[in-house]
Design a protein around this motif. Structure first.
Motif, PDB file in Angstrom:
ATOM      1  N   VAL B 317      -3.260   7.459   0.647  1.00  0.00           N
ATOM      2  CA  VAL B 317      -3.527   6.559  -0.480  1.00  0.00           C
ATOM      3  C   VAL B 317      -3.457   5.097  -0.045  1.00  0.00           C
ATOM      4  N   LEU B 318      -2.468   4.782   0.790  1.00  0.00           N
ATOM      5  CA  LEU B 318      -2.357   3.408   1.284  1.00  0.00           C
ATOM      6  C   LEU B 318      -3.616   3.011   2.043  1.00  0.00           C
ATOM      7  N   ASP B 319      -4.072   3.910   2.877  1.00  0.00           N
ATOM      8  CA  ASP B 319      -5.261   3.667   3.670  1.00  0.00           C
ATOM      9  C   ASP B 319      -6.460   3.424   2.753  1.00  0.00           C
ATOM     10  N   TRP B 320      -6.524   4.212   1.718  1.00  0.00           N
ATOM     11  CA  TRP B 320      -7.628   4.182   0.774  1.00  0.00           C
ATOM     12  C   TRP B 320      -7.648   2.853   0.010  1.00  0.00           C
ATOM     13  N   ILE B 321      -6.463   2.353  -0.302  1.00  0.00           N
ATOM     14  CA  ILE B 321      -6.377   1.076  -1.029  1.00  0.00           C
ATOM     15  C   ILE B 321      -6.911  -0.071  -0.169  1.00  0.00           C
ATOM     16  N   ILE B 322      -6.486  -0.084   1.110  1.00  0.00           N
ATOM     17  CA  ILE B 322      -6.992  -1.122   2.014  1.00  0.00           C
ATOM     18  C   ILE B 322      -8.501  -0.953   2.169  1.00  0.00           C
ATOM     19  N   GLY B 323      -8.935   0.313   2.159  1.00  0.00           N
ATOM     20  CA  GLY B 323     -10.374   0.607   2.273  1.00  0.00           C
ATOM     21  C   GLY B 323     -11.173  -0.094   1.181  1.00  0.00           C
ATOM     22  N   PHE B 324     -10.604  -0.207   0.007  1.00  0.00           N
ATOM     23  CA  PHE B 324     -11.259  -0.916  -1.097  1.00  0.00           C
ATOM     24  C   PHE B 324     -11.579  -2.360  -0.710  1.00  0.00           C
ATOM     25  N   GLY B 325     -10.513  -3.011  -0.161  1.00  0.00           N
ATOM     26  CA  GLY B 325     -10.676  -4.394   0.266  1.00  0.00           C
ATOM     27  C   GLY B 325     -11.754  -4.492   1.333  1.00  0.00           C
ATOM     28  N   GLN B 326     -11.742  -3.507   2.193  1.00  0.00           N
ATOM     29  CA  GLN B 326     -12.708  -3.528   3.293  1.00  0.00           C
ATOM     30  C   GLN B 326     -14.131  -3.461   2.758  1.00  0.00           C
ATOM     31  N   LYS B 327     -14.338  -2.616   1.761  1.00  0.00           N
ATOM     32  CA  LYS B 327     -15.671  -2.473   1.177  1.00  0.00           C
ATOM     33  C   LYS B 327     -16.113  -3.792   0.561  1.00  0.00           C
ATOM     34  N   ALA B 328     -15.152  -4.499  -0.050  1.00  0.00           N
ATOM     35  CA  ALA B 328     -15.500  -5.730  -0.761  1.00  0.00           C
ATOM     36  C   ALA B 328     -15.998  -6.817   0.182  1.00  0.00           C
TER      37      ALA B 328
END
Lengths: 475, 333
Positions: B317-328
């Motif tokens: 989940v932590l990885d996934w949250i940072i992934g959001f930022g990465q997509k942005a």
């Protein structure tokens, strides 16, 4: 309103000490129960006071009355004749219940610090500290104590030194080591009392069932909980007495107690000299057997202590007294056989030892399977004898010297006197005995330097150098 | 968006893998023990026990509990009362029982999937209970760990991104600092821990420090790399537009390097989560690492497995949250 489990000993209408509250079979006491209005008011008032009896006053009164009258019949007769209120005044004249109460209350009223943090390692040695928490001994003394489970002795020591713990369950040799700056920064810590005596064992893996003789242990890997531990010193002595050099012929590893069974199961070690419950747990899990209880090496040997820093004593003298008394009382109650099974159950949950209750019961009652197919009954397998003698301290110091932990020459008696505050402890124990009839201590020796028999060798603390000179293997 | 055939197929395959895994686990751990052996006594043996004073009632009880003659004889000879045995935890706990094939009954074994699921359900059903400092629900333990990670990781971000920028923009700085980074980077959190405890003198701050010191390097290196590899033509454009130093950094370099920085953050948060569990096992007290350690010291393998699973899920989940930022901040060249 909370019910006090102890009934009012000044009430002539009821039995106090007779079990189940059955009526005494005496026509005089069972005659129609009329109370004078004075007594009626007196008892009513006591009943109200009693709901806030935090300090065990009623227990105190009850024991004084029992000492006077022995049985309910004589007590009730007396109360009926003279009246409850008058009897209370009379008894108070001879037995200063109020002043006994005052002594404990005085320290309690002037607590410098109420909220305390005490560290413990999850082993049965910590029974008084842990069960003391579960059974409300600290509360009884007006303290709000958090006990914190600690992962191993090195962490305990660090948390003590950096002031996170106000006091801690430590191994007997740790306060000396900390005070002399061995293996850590130097900070004076004091041994207040033993939280247990005996209670350790040598456990070997099942594959070594044929190697019951220490001479056959060459090449073994053993675990002990810490370098500065009775475990390390006793194991070294066992091995050395068998003619093996503990630094050359076997390997001694430091393993935190909770990890010992897992290491034995994995074959990482061949055995360990460790605290319970991890000795009995090895039997319970079928991975090892109890080769020897340490009480067979030295009966009533010290192991773990309750320790505080010199600074804590200086800054919080009242808190120190009250806290120590709470732990001493818990220690005395733990020693009573009839409480053992209950103590075991109190310590079993996750917050405390996190062990199956039956394993703790086997340890505390001293009725246990030894892993070799036998059952043993050893009531003193673990004992709770709180008095830390100077001799114990001197023995520990000689062992530090023997194995090279302590490099310089020291005066054993002087150092021990500074580290082990046994005269303070003795005072507190005597006070406790006086103020609480249910507490008796049997372990305060007549002389300050008792002589011990340790593995067949006589240890006279006043001849420590000669004792050391008697060993072949020495650093 | 309708799930494509591809996703459907991969989901099916994943479930298949999971099923196989559970099946193998079950097959390996299902208790193969046979029935408990119940022994019968000869008349002579009964007489011997009688002579030692063992009551018939007790004898039958022990026999039913799977004890053999020798064990009965021992109990009788040592004059154990039933009450004493109960005080000592009961005869079942003595581990004397045998199976019909003669092997000892195994008391603790690796838990079956069913056991783990039921323990897991118990733990997840009541995640926020609090029985004092040494026994808290798994939700509370997670919160403690996440808080430490947030602080340690946050600190790492605050230090690594500006420093990485400076190192990426200045060759002098990067060459001067790189040797330190390279040496400090591979040090294990467990090696830092005792040193931190000794110097910081606070278990809580020590664990935050250890998270910081372990997660700062990947982020630093990635930031530096991202900044240093901004395409030269973009910088040239900036220069033609006569942008100032700070405008250049904020408007060109930062957006250009952002994806690489986020990759660094992903690695860092992963490391933080790894570190916190190890650190908490060492310092004890609270957190997921402590929970695992506490269950281990009671040898409760089932709740340990649940905790390990929860640690994995939270890491994801932590990885996934940072992934959001990465997509942005993603862009196409």
């Amino acid at each position: 309103m909370k019910m006090n489990p102890i009934k009012d000993p000044f009430d002539p209408r009821i039995d106090v000490w007779n079990e189940c509250g059955e009526r005494s079979a005496d026509p005089e006491v069972t005659s129609p129960e009329t109370l004078s209005p004075d007594d009626e008011r007196f008892l009513k008032k006591r009943e109200l006071q009693n709901s806030e009896d935090e300090h065990g006053v009623r227990a105190l009164e009850s024991s004084v009355m029992q000492g006077l009258f022995k049985t309910d019949i004589t007590r009730r007769r007396f109360l009926k004749r003279v009246g409850a209120a008058a009897a209370f005044a009379m008894v108070g004249q001879f037995f200063p219940i109020q002043s006994l109460k005052a002594m404990a209350d005085d320290a309690k009223k002037n607590l410098e610090k109420k909220k305390l943090t005490i560290g413990f390692v999850p082993i049965t040695c910590a029974t008084p500290i842990v069960a003391g928490h579960g059974l409300g001994f600290y509360q009884k003394y007006g303290l709000d104590v958090d006990i914190v489970k600690t992962a191993g002795w090195a962490v305990s020591r660090d948390n003590c030194l950096n002031g996170q713990y106000d006091g801690s369950h430590l191994l007997f040799p740790m306060p000396p080591a900390m005070s002399m700056g061995l293996g850590s920064t130097r900070q004076p810590w004091r041994v207040v009392s033993n939280v247990n005596t005996n209670g350790q064992a040598i456990v070997l893996a099942n594959k070594h069932k044929d190697k019951r003789d220490a001479k056959k242990w060459k090449g073994f890997r053993f675990a002990v909980p810490f370098e500065y531990s009775m475990h390390n010193f006793l194991l070294r002595m066992v091995v050395a007495e068998a003619g093996l050099d503990p630094d050359q012929d076997i390997q001694i590893r430091v393993v935190p107690p909770p990890e010992m069974v897992a290491n034995l199961r994995a074959g990482n070690v061949d055995g360990y000299l460790a605290p319970d419950p991890f000795c009995q747990r090895a039997v319970y899990d079928g991975v090892g057997f109890i080769h020897k209880l340490t009480m067979e090496l030295w009966d009533q040997h010290p192991c773990c202590v309750f320790s505080v820093s010199e600074r804590f004593i200086q800054e919080n003298p009242n808190t120190f007294t009250v806290l120590s008394m709470a732990i001493l009382e818990a220690t005395a109650v733990a020693q009573q056989r009839e409480n053992r099974a209950h103590f075991a159950d109190v310590m079993a949950p996750r917050a405390y030892l996190n062990q199956p209750p039956e394993v703790l019961r086997q340890i505390l009652t001293g009725i246990f399977p030894d892993g070799l197919g036998g059952i043993r009954r050893v009531p003193e397998r673990i004992s709770f004898m709180p008095f830390p003698t100077q001799s114990m301290g001197i023995w520990v110091l000689t062992q530090m010297k023997r194995w090279g932990y302590l490099k310089e020459d020291i005066n054993y008696q002087d150092i021990a006197k500074e580290l082990i505050i046994s005269s303070t402890t003795e005072k507190m124990m005597r006070n406790l005995e006086k103020s609480n009839d249910e507490v008796t201590f049997t372990d305060i020796p007549d002389q300050p330097y008792p002589v011990y028999n340790i593995m067949g060798r006589e240890f006279d603390p006043q001849a420590a150098e000669e004792y050391l000179a008697g060993f072949d293997i020495i650093r | 968006m309708k799930p494509s055939l591809e996703t459907l197929r991969s989901a099916l395959l994943a479930s298949l893998f999971f099923g196989i895994f559970i099946f193998i686990w079950y097959a390996l751990t299902v208790p193969r023990s046979g029935d408990r052996a119940i022994f019968e006594l000869s008349e002579e043996e009964v007489a011997q026990l009688d002579e030692l004073g063992m009551a018939m009632e007790d004898r039958l009880y022990y026999l039913e509990s799977g004890l053999d003659f020798e064990q009965l004889w021992q109990l009788a000879e040592m004059q154990f009362t039933r009450e004493e045995i109960e005080m000592a935890g009961g005869i079942e706990a003595f581990g004397f029982q045998r199976q019909e094939n003669g092997e000892a009954e195994v008391r603790s074994h690796f838990p079956t999937p069913g056991q783990v699921f039921s323990v897991g359900w118990e733990m997840i059903r009541d995640p926020f209970y609090d029985n004092g400092p040494n026994d808290k629900g798994i939700g509370l333990q997670l919160a403690y760990s996440l808080r430490r990670v947030a602080l340690g990781f946050g600190l790492a971000v605050l230090v690594a991104i500006p420093l990485g920028f400076i190192m990426g923009m200045s060759r002098l700085f990067s060459e001067a600092l790189m040797p330190f980074v390279q040496i400090l980077k591979p040090i294990s959190p467990l090696a830092w821990m005792p040193l931190a405890l000794y110097t910081i003198k606070d278990a809580e701050q020590s664990s935050i420090f250890v998270i910081f010191i372990c997660s700062v390097w990947p982020l630093l290196i990635n930031t530096m790399f991202g900044v240093a590899t901004v395409r030269k033509d973009w910088l040239a454009i900036g220069r033609t537009l006569e942008l100032g130093r700070f405008q250049m950094a904020g408007q060109i370099i930062l957006p250009a390097a952002a994806p690489t920085v986020f990759t660094g953050m992903k690695i860092s948060i992963g490391i933080s989560w790894l570190v916190i569990v190890a650190a908490e096992m060492l310092i004890g007290g609270t957190g997921m690492g402590y929970f695992v350690w506490n269950e281990w010291n009671g040898l409760n393998i089932d709740s340990m497995i649940v905790a390990i699973f929860v640690i994995g899920v939270v890491g994801y989940v932590l990885d996934w949250i940072i992934g959001f930022g990465q997509k942005a901040v993603r862009y196409v060249d």
